[in-house]
Design a protein around this motif. Structure first.
Motif, PDB file in Angstrom:
ATOM      1  N   GLY A 135       0.821  -1.211   0.000  1.00  0.00           N
ATOM      2  CA  GLY A 135       0.000   0.000   0.000  1.00  0.00           C
ATOM      3  C   GLY A 135       0.851   1.256   0.000  1.00  0.00           C
ATOM      4  N   LYS A 136       2.163   1.078  -0.142  1.00  0.00           N
ATOM      5  CA  LYS A 136       3.091   2.208  -0.198  1.00  0.00           C
ATOM      6  C   LYS A 136       3.556   2.376  -1.643  1.00  0.00           C
ATOM      7  N   ASN A 137       4.186   3.510  -1.941  1.00  0.00           N
ATOM      8  CA  ASN A 137       4.785   3.682  -3.260  1.00  0.00           C
ATOM      9  C   ASN A 137       6.301   3.564  -3.124  1.00  0.00           C
ATOM     10  N   TRP A 138       6.987   3.619  -4.244  1.00  0.00           N
ATOM     11  CA  TRP A 138       8.435   3.389  -4.223  1.00  0.00           C
ATOM     12  C   TRP A 138       9.165   4.414  -3.372  1.00  0.00           C
ATOM     13  N   ARG A 139       8.688   5.670  -3.376  1.00  0.00           N
ATOM     14  CA  ARG A 139       9.349   6.704  -2.578  1.00  0.00           C
ATOM     15  C   ARG A 139       9.201   6.435  -1.085  1.00  0.00           C
ATOM     16  N   ASP A 140       8.039   5.919  -0.686  1.00  0.00           N
ATOM     17  CA  ASP A 140       7.832   5.589   0.731  1.00  0.00           C
ATOM     18  C   ASP A 140       8.865   4.567   1.193  1.00  0.00           C
ATOM     19  N   VAL A 141       9.092   3.547   0.365  1.00  0.00           N
ATOM     20  CA  VAL A 141      10.034   2.483   0.736  1.00  0.00           C
ATOM     21  C   VAL A 141      11.464   3.025   0.750  1.00  0.00           C
ATOM     22  N   ALA A 142      11.825   3.828  -0.245  1.00  0.00           N
ATOM     23  CA  ALA A 142      13.165   4.426  -0.272  1.00  0.00           C
ATOM     24  C   ALA A 142      13.369   5.348   0.934  1.00  0.00           C
ATOM     25  N   ASP A 143      12.338   6.134   1.253  1.00  0.00           N
ATOM     26  CA  ASP A 143      12.399   7.037   2.400  1.00  0.00           C
ATOM     27  C   ASP A 143      12.588   6.253   3.706  1.00  0.00           C
ATOM     28  N   MET A 144      11.838   5.166   3.842  1.00  0.00           N
ATOM     29  CA  MET A 144      11.960   4.327   5.033  1.00  0.00           C
ATOM     30  C   MET A 144      13.362   3.720   5.125  1.00  0.00           C
ATOM     31  N   ALA A 145      13.915   3.302   3.989  1.00  0.00           N
ATOM     32  CA  ALA A 145      15.259   2.718   3.984  1.00  0.00           C
ATOM     33  C   ALA A 145      16.295   3.737   4.461  1.00  0.00           C
ATOM     34  N   MET A 146      16.194   4.982   3.982  1.00  0.00           N
ATOM     35  CA  MET A 146      17.156   6.011   4.404  1.00  0.00           C
ATOM     36  C   MET A 146      16.940   6.423   5.859  1.00  0.00           C
ATOM     37  N   LEU A 173      18.188  -3.902   7.850  1.00  0.00           N
ATOM     38  CA  LEU A 173      17.148  -4.849   7.476  1.00  0.00           C
ATOM     39  C   LEU A 173      15.805  -4.254   7.878  1.00  0.00           C
ATOM     40  N   LEU A 174      14.862  -4.220   6.927  1.00  0.00           N
ATOM     41  CA  LEU A 174      13.528  -3.689   7.202  1.00  0.00           C
ATOM     42  C   LEU A 174      12.470  -4.738   6.918  1.00  0.00           C
ATOM     43  N   PHE A 175      11.411  -4.682   7.684  1.00  0.00           N
ATOM     44  CA  PHE A 175      10.247  -5.529   7.478  1.00  0.00           C
ATOM     45  C   PHE A 175       9.159  -4.647   6.879  1.00  0.00           C
ATOM     46  N   LEU A 176       8.802  -4.915   5.630  1.00  0.00           N
ATOM     47  CA  LEU A 176       7.814  -4.113   4.926  1.00  0.00           C
ATOM     48  C   LEU A 176       6.433  -4.687   5.204  1.00  0.00           C
ATOM     49  N   ARG A 177       5.559  -3.848   5.733  1.00  0.00           N
ATOM     50  CA  ARG A 177       4.226  -4.269   6.151  1.00  0.00           C
ATOM     51  C   ARG A 177       3.143  -3.669   5.264  1.00  0.00           C
ATOM     52  N   ASN A 178       2.025  -4.375   5.158  1.00  0.00           N
ATOM     53  CA  ASN A 178       0.865  -3.867   4.463  1.00  0.00           C
ATOM     54  C   ASN A 178       0.247  -2.775   5.320  1.00  0.00           C
ATOM     55  N   ASN A 179      -0.051  -1.606   4.722  1.00  0.00           N
ATOM     56  CA  ASN A 179      -0.604  -0.471   5.468  1.00  0.00           C
ATOM     57  C   ASN A 179      -1.903  -0.800   6.184  1.00  0.00           C
ATOM     58  N   ALA A 209      18.314   3.438   7.990  1.00  0.00           N
ATOM     59  CA  ALA A 209      19.758   3.260   7.831  1.00  0.00           C
ATOM     60  C   ALA A 209      20.503   4.364   8.586  1.00  0.00           C
ATOM     61  N   ALA A 210      19.974   5.585   8.531  1.00  0.00           N
ATOM     62  CA  ALA A 210      20.605   6.701   9.243  1.00  0.00           C
ATOM     63  C   ALA A 210      20.419   6.578  10.750  1.00  0.00           C
ATOM     64  N   LYS A 211      19.186   6.280  11.164  1.00  0.00           N
ATOM     65  CA  LYS A 211      18.818   6.297  12.578  1.00  0.00           C
ATOM     66  C   LYS A 211      19.331   5.096  13.366  1.00  0.00           C
ATOM     67  N   ASP A 212      19.245   3.909  12.787  1.00  0.00           N
ATOM     68  CA  ASP A 212      19.559   2.688  13.529  1.00  0.00           C
ATOM     69  C   ASP A 212      20.132   1.622  12.601  1.00  0.00           C
ATOM     70  N   PRO A 213      21.343   1.855  12.079  1.00  0.00           N
ATOM     71  CA  PRO A 213      21.912   0.903  11.120  1.00  0.00           C
ATOM     72  C   PRO A 213      22.289  -0.427  11.770  1.00  0.00           C
ATOM     73  N   ASP A 214      22.151  -1.511  10.996  1.00  0.00           N
ATOM     74  CA  ASP A 214      22.650  -2.822  11.431  1.00  0.00           C
ATOM     75  C   ASP A 214      24.170  -2.858  11.302  1.00  0.00           C
ATOM     76  N   LYS A 215      24.654  -2.154  10.285  1.00  0.00           N
ATOM     77  CA  LYS A 215      26.088  -2.163   9.996  1.00  0.00           C
ATOM     78  C   LYS A 215      26.492  -0.813   9.426  1.00  0.00           C
ATOM     79  N   THR A 216      27.684  -0.341   9.822  1.00  0.00           N
ATOM     80  CA  THR A 216      28.248   0.898   9.284  1.00  0.00           C
ATOM     81  C   THR A 216      29.677   0.620   8.863  1.00  0.00           C
ATOM     82  N   VAL A 217      30.018   1.037   7.650  1.00  0.00           N
ATOM     83  CA  VAL A 217      31.392   0.959   7.163  1.00  0.00           C
ATOM     84  C   VAL A 217      31.800   2.394   6.841  1.00  0.00           C
TER      85      VAL A 217
END
Length: 196
Positions: free
Chosen positions: A123-134, A158-164, A137-145
Motif C-alpha cells: 500500500g506504499k509507493n516506491w518513494r515511501d520504501v526508499a524514504d523508510m530505507a534512508m 534490514l527492514l520488514f515491509l508491512r501492508n498499510n 539506515a541513518a537512525k539505527d543501522p545494522d552495519k556501518t562501514v
C-alpha cells in the motif's frame, strides 16, 4: 493531477516532472470494515468519495489518505536542492536532487524499479520504501562501514515491509545507503541482500 490505475494520484509540475503523489484511498468504519472509496480528479481539485450511503456501516468512518511530496526535483531544479534530511548516528544525512551520479535523480533513474517491486502489496509507493530505507539506515543501522572507498561510507539496515491496512509483514529486505563522508550527502540507497 493524474489518477493512477491503482487509484492513487500523481502530482506534476507544469514541466511534467512528478512532484508528489497521494496513495490509493482507503476508508474503514468503526468496526474496521473496509468502506468502498475512490478519488475523483477535476482539474486541480482532488476529492475522495466514500460510498457509505446504503451500506451497513458502523459510524464513524475514517478516511485518511497519505501524501508524499518527496519527489520535489523538477527539470530545472538545482542539483544541490535539499529533498529531505535524515538525522541519525554520526550526524544528519542529506538527500539532494543530485544528478545521474548521486541523490534523488540517481535513485529515480537507477533504483526506482527495485523499490516499486518491493512496495507491491504494502500500500506504499516506491518513494515511501526508499524514504523508510534512508530513515532507518541513518537512525539505527545494522552495519556501518566508514570507508568503502572514494571518500564514501555505507550504512545498512534490514527492514520488514508491512501492508498499510493489515499490518502483516509482506517481505523483509536489507538496504544499503551510501553517503559522502565529508558532507553526509546521500549518494544512493538500494536493496542489497548483504548490506554494506
Amino acid at each position: 493531477m493524474i489518477l493512477r490505475a491503482d487509484g492513487g494520484v500523481d502530482l506534476f509540475e507544469e514541466s511534467g516532472e512528478i512532484i508528489g503523489n497521494v496513495d490509493p484511498p482507503w476508508a474503514v468504519d468503526a468496526a474496521g470494515a473496509e468502506v468502498p472509496t475512490h478519488f475523483e480528479v477535476d482539474g486541480l481539485t482532488l476529492t475522495q468519495v466514500v460510498e457509505h450511503i446504503g451500506g451497513d456501516w458502523e459510524y464513524g468512518i475514517v478516511a485518511d489518505p497519505s501524501t508524499n511530496a518527496w519527489g520535489a526535483c523538477g527539470l530545472r531544479t538545482s542539483p544541490t536542492k535539499v529533498v529531505d534530511r535524515y538525522p541519525g548516528k554520526g550526524g544528519t544525512y542529506t538527500l539532494r536532487c543530485g544528478d545521474k551520479n548521486y541523490g534523488y535523480r540517481h535513485i529515480l533513474q537507477n533504483h526506482r524499479s527495485q523499490f516499486e517491486a518491493l512496495a507491491a502489496g504494502t500500500g506504499k509507493n516506491w518513494r515511501d520504501v526508499a524514504d523508510m530505507a534512508m530513515t532507518w539506515a541513518a537512525k539505527d543501522p545494522d552495519k556501518t562501514v566508514m570507508n568503502v572507498g572514494g571518500g564514501k561510507g555505507c550504512k545498512s539496515r534490514l527492514l520488514f515491509l508491512r501492508n498499510n491496512r493489515t499490518n502483516q509483514v509482506v517481505r523483509q529486505q536489507r538496504f544499503a545507503m551510501y553517503y559522502v563522508n565529508s558532507s553526509l550527502n546521500i549518494v544512493t540507497v538500494y536493496p542489497k541482500g548483504s548490506g554494506c
